[in-house]
Write a protein that holds these residues in place. Structure first.
Motif, PDB file in Angstrom:
ATOM      1  N   ASN A  55       0.850  -1.178   0.000  1.00 18.91           N
ATOM      2  CA  ASN A  55       0.000   0.000   0.000  1.00 18.91           C
ATOM      3  C   ASN A  55       0.891   1.235   0.000  1.00 18.91           C
ATOM      4  O   ASN A  55       1.836   1.315   0.784  1.00 18.91           O
ATOM      5  CB  ASN A  55      -0.881  -0.032   1.258  1.00 18.91           C
ATOM      6  N   ARG A  56       0.577   2.186  -0.844  1.00 17.42           N
ATOM      7  CA  ARG A  56       1.400   3.409  -0.940  1.00 17.42           C
ATOM      8  C   ARG A  56       1.449   4.185   0.362  1.00 17.42           C
ATOM      9  O   ARG A  56       2.340   4.989   0.580  1.00 17.42           O
ATOM     10  CB  ARG A  56       0.853   4.324  -2.039  1.00 17.42           C
ATOM     11  N   ARG A  57       0.495   3.974   1.233  1.00 13.39           N
ATOM     12  CA  ARG A  57       0.426   4.742   2.489  1.00 13.39           C
ATOM     13  C   ARG A  57       1.214   4.099   3.626  1.00 13.39           C
ATOM     14  O   ARG A  57       1.301   4.656   4.711  1.00 13.39           O
ATOM     15  CB  ARG A  57      -1.027   4.925   2.890  1.00 13.39           C
ATOM     16  N   GLU A  58       1.761   2.920   3.386  1.00 14.89           N
ATOM     17  CA  GLU A  58       2.539   2.242   4.427  1.00 14.89           C
ATOM     18  C   GLU A  58       3.885   2.927   4.625  1.00 14.89           C
ATOM     19  O   GLU A  58       4.485   3.437   3.669  1.00 14.89           O
ATOM     20  CB  GLU A  58       2.811   0.786   4.034  1.00 14.89           C
ATOM     21  N   LEU A  59       4.370   2.884   5.829  1.00 14.84           N
ATOM     22  CA  LEU A  59       5.666   3.468   6.147  1.00 14.84           C
ATOM     23  C   LEU A  59       6.796   2.758   5.397  1.00 14.84           C
ATOM     24  O   LEU A  59       7.737   3.391   4.926  1.00 14.84           O
ATOM     25  CB  LEU A  59       5.908   3.395   7.660  1.00 14.84           C
ATOM     26  N   LEU A  60       6.678   1.465   5.236  1.00 16.57           N
ATOM     27  CA  LEU A  60       7.720   0.666   4.574  1.00 16.57           C
ATOM     28  C   LEU A  60       7.490   0.530   3.067  1.00 16.57           C
ATOM     29  O   LEU A  60       8.100  -0.330   2.421  1.00 16.57           O
ATOM     30  CB  LEU A  60       7.807  -0.716   5.213  1.00 16.57           C
ATOM     31  N   PHE A  61       6.628   1.357   2.498  1.00 15.60           N
ATOM     32  CA  PHE A  61       6.307   1.266   1.081  1.00 15.60           C
ATOM     33  C   PHE A  61       7.539   1.260   0.173  1.00 15.60           C
ATOM     34  O   PHE A  61       7.647   0.402  -0.706  1.00 15.60           O
ATOM     35  CB  PHE A  61       5.343   2.388   0.667  1.00 15.60           C
ATOM     36  N   PRO A  62       8.506   2.189   0.331  1.00 11.72           N
ATOM     37  CA  PRO A  62       9.666   2.175  -0.579  1.00 11.72           C
ATOM     38  C   PRO A  62      10.437   0.856  -0.554  1.00 11.72           C
ATOM     39  O   PRO A  62      10.865   0.357  -1.600  1.00 11.72           O
ATOM     40  CB  PRO A  62      10.535   3.334  -0.092  1.00 11.72           C
ATOM     41  N   LYS A  64       9.207  -2.163   0.363  1.00  9.65           N
ATOM     42  CA  LYS A  64       8.368  -3.208  -0.220  1.00  9.65           C
ATOM     43  C   LYS A  64       8.308  -3.082  -1.744  1.00  9.65           C
ATOM     44  O   LYS A  64       8.278  -4.081  -2.450  1.00  9.65           O
ATOM     45  CB  LYS A  64       6.964  -3.166   0.372  1.00  9.65           C
ATOM     46  N   LEU A  65       8.294  -1.848  -2.264  1.00 10.82           N
ATOM     47  CA  LEU A  65       8.299  -1.657  -3.706  1.00 10.82           C
ATOM     48  C   LEU A  65       9.607  -2.156  -4.313  1.00 10.82           C
ATOM     49  O   LEU A  65       9.606  -2.789  -5.368  1.00 10.82           O
ATOM     50  CB  LEU A  65       8.058  -0.188  -4.056  1.00 10.82           C
ATOM     51  N   LEU A  66      10.710  -1.900  -3.655  1.00  9.61           N
ATOM     52  CA  LEU A  66      12.008  -2.402  -4.121  1.00  9.61           C
ATOM     53  C   LEU A  66      12.018  -3.934  -4.132  1.00  9.61           C
ATOM     54  O   LEU A  66      12.482  -4.553  -5.099  1.00  9.61           O
ATOM     55  CB  LEU A  66      13.137  -1.859  -3.241  1.00  9.61           C
ATOM     56  N   ILE A  67      11.484  -4.552  -3.083  1.00 11.87           N
ATOM     57  CA  ILE A  67      11.396  -6.015  -3.024  1.00 11.87           C
ATOM     58  C   ILE A  67      10.522  -6.533  -4.159  1.00 11.87           C
ATOM     59  O   ILE A  67      10.847  -7.532  -4.812  1.00 11.87           O
ATOM     60  CB  ILE A  67      10.854  -6.478  -1.650  1.00 11.87           C
ATOM     61  N   LEU A  68       9.418  -5.832  -4.433  1.00 12.50           N
ATOM     62  CA  LEU A  68       8.533  -6.230  -5.525  1.00 12.50           C
ATOM     63  C   LEU A  68       9.242  -6.140  -6.873  1.00 12.50           C
ATOM     64  O   LEU A  68       9.084  -7.011  -7.723  1.00 12.50           O
ATOM     65  CB  LEU A  68       7.264  -5.365  -5.525  1.00 12.50           C
ATOM     66  N   PHE A  69      10.061  -5.094  -7.077  1.00 19.62           N
ATOM     67  CA  PHE A  69      10.833  -4.981  -8.316  1.00 19.62           C
ATOM     68  C   PHE A  69      11.785  -6.160  -8.472  1.00 19.62           C
ATOM     69  O   PHE A  69      11.929  -6.708  -9.570  1.00 19.62           O
ATOM     70  CB  PHE A  69      11.604  -3.659  -8.357  1.00 19.62           C
ATOM     71  N   LEU A  90      -1.184  -1.508  -8.300  1.00 15.18           N
ATOM     72  CA  LEU A  90       0.227  -1.206  -8.017  1.00 15.18           C
ATOM     73  C   LEU A  90       1.179  -2.356  -8.343  1.00 15.18           C
ATOM     74  O   LEU A  90       2.273  -2.112  -8.842  1.00 15.18           O
ATOM     75  CB  LEU A  90       0.371  -0.800  -6.549  1.00 15.18           C
ATOM     76  N   ILE A  91       0.803  -3.595  -8.093  1.00 16.43           N
ATOM     77  CA  ILE A  91       1.767  -4.690  -8.314  1.00 16.43           C
ATOM     78  C   ILE A  91       2.158  -4.839  -9.780  1.00 16.43           C
ATOM     79  O   ILE A  91       3.204  -5.384 -10.085  1.00 16.43           O
ATOM     80  CB  ILE A  91       1.291  -6.045  -7.762  1.00 16.43           C
ATOM     81  N   SER A  92       1.342  -4.357 -10.678  1.00 14.73           N
ATOM     82  CA  SER A  92       1.644  -4.538 -12.097  1.00 14.73           C
ATOM     83  C   SER A  92       2.738  -3.600 -12.601  1.00 14.73           C
ATOM     84  O   SER A  92       3.409  -3.909 -13.587  1.00 14.73           O
ATOM     85  CB  SER A  92       0.391  -4.349 -12.933  1.00 14.73           C
ATOM     86  N   TYR A  93       2.933  -2.474 -11.948  1.00 10.57           N
ATOM     87  CA  TYR A  93       3.906  -1.488 -12.442  1.00 10.57           C
ATOM     88  C   TYR A  93       5.312  -2.076 -12.613  1.00 10.57           C
ATOM     89  O   TYR A  93       5.903  -1.925 -13.685  1.00 10.57           O
ATOM     90  CB  TYR A  93       3.940  -0.249 -11.545  1.00 10.57           C
ATOM     91  N   PRO A  94       5.886  -2.738 -11.609  1.00  6.25           N
ATOM     92  CA  PRO A  94       7.234  -3.294 -11.806  1.00  6.25           C
ATOM     93  C   PRO A  94       7.311  -4.298 -12.950  1.00  6.25           C
ATOM     94  O   PRO A  94       8.287  -4.300 -13.708  1.00  6.25           O
ATOM     95  CB  PRO A  94       7.553  -3.964 -10.465  1.00  6.25           C
ATOM     96  N   PHE A  95       6.294  -5.134 -13.103  1.00 13.57           N
ATOM     97  CA  PHE A  95       6.310  -6.135 -14.174  1.00 13.57           C
ATOM     98  C   PHE A  95       6.287  -5.472 -15.550  1.00 13.57           C
ATOM     99  O   PHE A  95       7.047  -5.849 -16.440  1.00 13.57           O
ATOM    100  CB  PHE A  95       5.122  -7.088 -14.023  1.00 13.57           C
ATOM    101  N   CYS A  96       5.428  -4.477 -15.697  1.00 10.60           N
ATOM    102  CA  CYS A  96       5.335  -3.772 -16.985  1.00 10.60           C
ATOM    103  C   CYS A  96       6.608  -2.986 -17.282  1.00 10.60           C
ATOM    104  O   CYS A  96       7.100  -2.972 -18.412  1.00 10.60           O
ATOM    105  CB  CYS A  96       4.125  -2.840 -16.988  1.00 10.60           C
ATOM    106  N   ARG A  97       7.165  -2.331 -16.278  1.00  7.04           N
ATOM    107  CA  ARG A  97       8.386  -1.544 -16.464  1.00  7.04           C
ATOM    108  C   ARG A  97       9.547  -2.445 -16.850  1.00  7.04           C
ATOM    109  O   ARG A  97      10.296  -2.155 -17.788  1.00  7.04           O
ATOM    110  CB  ARG A  97       8.679  -0.771 -15.179  1.00  7.04           C
ATOM    111  N   ILE A  98       9.710  -3.559 -16.159  1.00  7.46           N
ATOM    112  CA  ILE A  98      10.813  -4.487 -16.453  1.00  7.46           C
ATOM    113  C   ILE A  98      10.635  -5.099 -17.844  1.00  7.46           C
ATOM    114  O   ILE A  98      11.604  -5.219 -18.602  1.00  7.46           O
ATOM    115  CB  ILE A  98      10.911  -5.571 -15.362  1.00  7.46           C
ATOM    116  N   ALA A  99       9.413  -5.454 -18.191  1.00 10.97           N
ATOM    117  CA  ALA A  99       9.158  -6.005 -19.532  1.00 10.97           C
ATOM    118  C   ALA A  99       9.539  -4.994 -20.606  1.00 10.97           C
ATOM    119  O   ALA A  99      10.154  -5.348 -21.615  1.00 10.97           O
ATOM    120  CB  ALA A  99       7.692  -6.408 -19.668  1.00 10.97           C
ATOM    121  N   LYS A 100       9.201  -3.736 -20.405  1.00 12.77           N
ATOM    122  CA  LYS A 100       9.571  -2.687 -21.367  1.00 12.77           C
ATOM    123  C   LYS A 100      11.088  -2.556 -21.467  1.00 12.77           C
ATOM    124  O   LYS A 100      11.633  -2.413 -22.556  1.00 12.77           O
ATOM    125  CB  LYS A 100       8.972  -1.336 -20.965  1.00 12.77           C
TER     126      LYS A 100
END
Length: 109
Positions: A55-62, A64-69, A90-100
């Motif tokens: 969730n973007r509002r979580e304190l650990l968001f950055p 968790k996003l890095l882990i997701l990438f 939100l979970i789709s962004y890293p997959f789409c970015r990496i695929a591109k």
């Protein structure tokens, strides 16, 4: 047969993705969604990979996003999809970015 990586957050986004019956029947599909305790999608849409909900509002968001990438990178390398299709969130962004970055097609509907 072309391989399609189907990525969506759990709930309504995943429900929408499972309705792409023409794509599902025509291509080799690999499924990615968020892990939760209440949702199943049936045998025809067997989920291959689960990732954590963030969730973007979580304190650990950055972090968790890095882990997701990192997880998305590993999954894309392992599956080698020809394209990524997503209905979002939100979970789709890293997959789409990496695929591109890897020269693959990615579509968000």
């Amino acid at each position: 047969m072309k391989k399609v990586l189907m990525v969506a957050s759990s709930g309504g986004h995943m429900e929408e993705l499972t309705r792409l019956k023409k794509v599902i029947s025509k291509y080799d599909c690999c499924w990615v969604t968020e892990k939760n305790d209440f949702q199943t999608y049936g045998k025809e849409h067997e989920v291959n990979y689960y990732v954590m909900q963030i969730n973007r509002r979580e304190l650990l968001f950055p972090i968790k996003l890095l882990i997701l990438f990192v997880k998305a990178f590993i999954i894309v390398l392992r599956e080698k999809p020809d394209c990524v299709i997503s209905t979002g969130a939100l979970i789709s962004y890293p997959f789409c970015r990496i695929a591109k970055w890897m020269g693959k097609k990615s579509n968000i509907y």
